[in-house]
Design a protein around this motif. Structure first.
Motif, PDB file in Angstrom:
ATOM      1  N   ASP A  78       0.831  -1.207   0.000  1.00 42.48           N
ATOM      2  CA  ASP A  78       0.000   0.000   0.000  1.00 42.48           C
ATOM      3  C   ASP A  78       0.866   1.257   0.000  1.00 42.48           C
ATOM      4  O   ASP A  78       0.600   2.223  -0.735  1.00 42.48           O
ATOM      5  N   LEU A  79       1.908   1.260   0.835  1.00 45.80           N
ATOM      6  CA  LEU A  79       2.788   2.422   0.919  1.00 45.80           C
ATOM      7  C   LEU A  79       3.600   2.592  -0.363  1.00 45.80           C
ATOM      8  O   LEU A  79       3.810   3.717  -0.818  1.00 45.80           O
ATOM      9  N   ARG A  80       4.038   1.491  -0.927  1.00 45.84           N
ATOM     10  CA  ARG A  80       4.783   1.570  -2.183  1.00 45.84           C
ATOM     11  C   ARG A  80       3.904   2.139  -3.304  1.00 45.84           C
ATOM     12  O   ARG A  80       4.339   3.018  -4.069  1.00 45.84           O
ATOM     13  N   SER A  81       2.668   1.678  -3.375  1.00 46.99           N
ATOM     14  CA  SER A  81       1.752   2.181  -4.400  1.00 46.99           C
ATOM     15  C   SER A  81       1.483   3.666  -4.205  1.00 46.99           C
ATOM     16  O   SER A  81       1.428   4.437  -5.179  1.00 46.99           O
ATOM     17  N   THR A 141       5.710  10.161   2.062  1.00 41.37           N
ATOM     18  CA  THR A 141       4.785   9.029   2.150  1.00 41.37           C
ATOM     19  C   THR A 141       4.870   8.435   3.555  1.00 41.37           C
ATOM     20  O   THR A 141       5.961   8.127   4.043  1.00 41.37           O
ATOM     21  N   SER A 142       3.721   8.274   4.202  1.00 44.98           N
ATOM     22  CA  SER A 142       3.738   7.863   5.599  1.00 44.98           C
ATOM     23  C   SER A 142       2.422   7.202   5.991  1.00 44.98           C
ATOM     24  O   SER A 142       1.511   7.059   5.167  1.00 44.98           O
ATOM     25  N   CYS A 143       2.332   6.801   7.236  1.00 45.64           N
ATOM     26  CA  CYS A 143       1.087   6.230   7.772  1.00 45.64           C
ATOM     27  C   CYS A 143       0.986   6.580   9.249  1.00 45.64           C
ATOM     28  O   CYS A 143       1.971   6.958   9.888  1.00 45.64           O
ATOM     29  N   THR A 173      14.086   0.501   0.840  1.00 48.42           N
ATOM     30  CA  THR A 173      13.995  -0.731   1.634  1.00 48.42           C
ATOM     31  C   THR A 173      12.606  -1.351   1.577  1.00 48.42           C
ATOM     32  O   THR A 173      12.418  -2.476   2.042  1.00 48.42           O
ATOM     33  N   ASN A 174      11.644  -0.597   1.031  1.00 47.38           N
ATOM     34  CA  ASN A 174      10.238  -1.010   1.017  1.00 47.38           C
ATOM     35  C   ASN A 174       9.736  -1.317   2.429  1.00 47.38           C
ATOM     36  O   ASN A 174       8.972  -2.260   2.644  1.00 47.38           O
TER      37      ASN A 174
END
Length: 346
Positions: A149-152, A191-193, A219-220
């Motif tokens: 999800d974060l990569r996308s 990009t974060s959560c 590092t994904n």
């Protein structure tokens, strides 16, 4: 050691804060330094001043413009800002700003500790127990792939920013840097959560206690928790109770570091921690000259008395200098710069 050329430093500071020669800024500088005799005094007063409101406004507008482009195409995200602009402790007229794009498909949590504390109910108030139980009842483990999800999300951010900005650097692992050429401002899109900490749950889900994790595309994986909102809240609150003195000290140290002929490898994170740690009662009534002397004494005794390795971040979640001898040496360099300025003020 060469003497400090304060006239030169004033020129650097003025061009840095006001590269376009804004008349209102010059009037404010004149007002702030009127009656001061020496260049040392003028430099110190100017180094403590906030960046002109117009520049800060344009910085925030650049962040809002980037956010609007993202909002038109992205879903399941929140937006927040972090960094020194949010505490008004930035020192450059053309400061950049960090725009956090937070994936809301999932939250990292301290659910294990929440459940452990529910089994230790005697140590909590009724309200705290209600908060813990409510969160536990609502919690459900995410069934998706958070890293995918974060990569996308990161790839979508890169695509959208490239389509709107000529100057767009996607090479950094933790952010996409764009330049708004109309406003002459940079924006780092991160990009974060969300990371729901134990304190966030216990205190009734106050956002200042909520942390984030930042995605690293190399590092994904994401790195956290980080506490930008707690740091912002604490600096703003503590400075308000000292009539702005905390922020003046932070800006002063940043400008001294920037203007030094020596390389002083301290970040805003470390300078914030140094100043925030100082007890309010010891400086709440001091004028600008007394603040310089106060800063020097505190910084000197911080390393001289072997207290430096126990200094924690503004959020209180990590030691700032522990196991970092190079950073301690940088602290000594900055302390020496402040000492020289303090002597020249006298």
């Amino acid at each position: 050691m060469n003497e400090i050329n304060y006239n030169s430093r004033i020129g650097k500071l003025r061009s840095r804060y006001n590269p376009d020669g804004n008349r209102l800024y010059e009037e404010r500088v004149y007002s702030e330094t009127a009656g001061l005799v020496s260049d040392t005094q003028k430099y110190v007063r100017m180094a403590m001043m906030a960046v002109d409101e117009d520049y800060t406004r344009k910085t925030k507008l650049a962040g809002e413009a980037a956010k609007e482009h993202l909002k038109k195409e992205l879903s399941d995200v929140d937006y927040r800002y972090q960094g020194s602009v949010m505490t008004d402790t930035h020192i450059k007229g053309a400061s950049d700003i960090d725009l956090l794009v937070l994936c809301t498909k999932f939250n990292h949590t301290d659910i294990s500790r929440v459940r452990d504390e529910l089994n230790n109910s005697s140590s909590h108030s009724y309200i705290e127990l209600v908060n813990l139980m409510s969160y536990n009842e609502r919690f459900s483990a995410y069934q998706g792939n958070c890293y995918q999800d974060l990569r996308s999300l990161r790839l979508d951010i890169e695509r959208i920013m490239k389509s709107h900005y000529v100057v767009c650097d996607t090479s950094k692992p933790k952010s996409v840097k764009i330049t708004n050429q109309n406003l002459h401002r940079d924006v780092d899109v991160v990009t974060s959560c969300w990371y729901d900490t134990y304190a966030y749950v216990l205190h009734g889900e106050c956002e200042a206690d909520r942390a984030i994790s930042i995605y690293n595309k190399d590092t994904n994986r994401d790195i956290g928790p980080d506490y930008p909102f707690l740091s912002i809240s604490r600096i703003n609150s503590k400075s308000a109770s000292t009539n702005g003195r905390l922020k003046r000290m932070i800006r002063f140290l940043k400008n001294v570091r920037y203007d030094s002929n020596r390389v002083i490898d301290l970040t805003s994170f470390e300078i914030n921690a140094i100043c925030y740690d100082m007890p309010i009662r010891e400086y709440q009534d001091k004028d600008y000259k007394e603040l310089v002397s106060f800063l020097w004494r505190k910084m000197y005794h911080l390393w001289k008395d072997d207290k430096v390795e126990q200094l924690t971040s503004v959020a209180g979640n990590e030691f700032v200098f522990k196991g970092k001898p190079d950073k301690v040496e940088a602290l000594k360099l900055l302390e020496d710069e402040v000492y020289r300025i303090s002597c020249d003020l006298k």
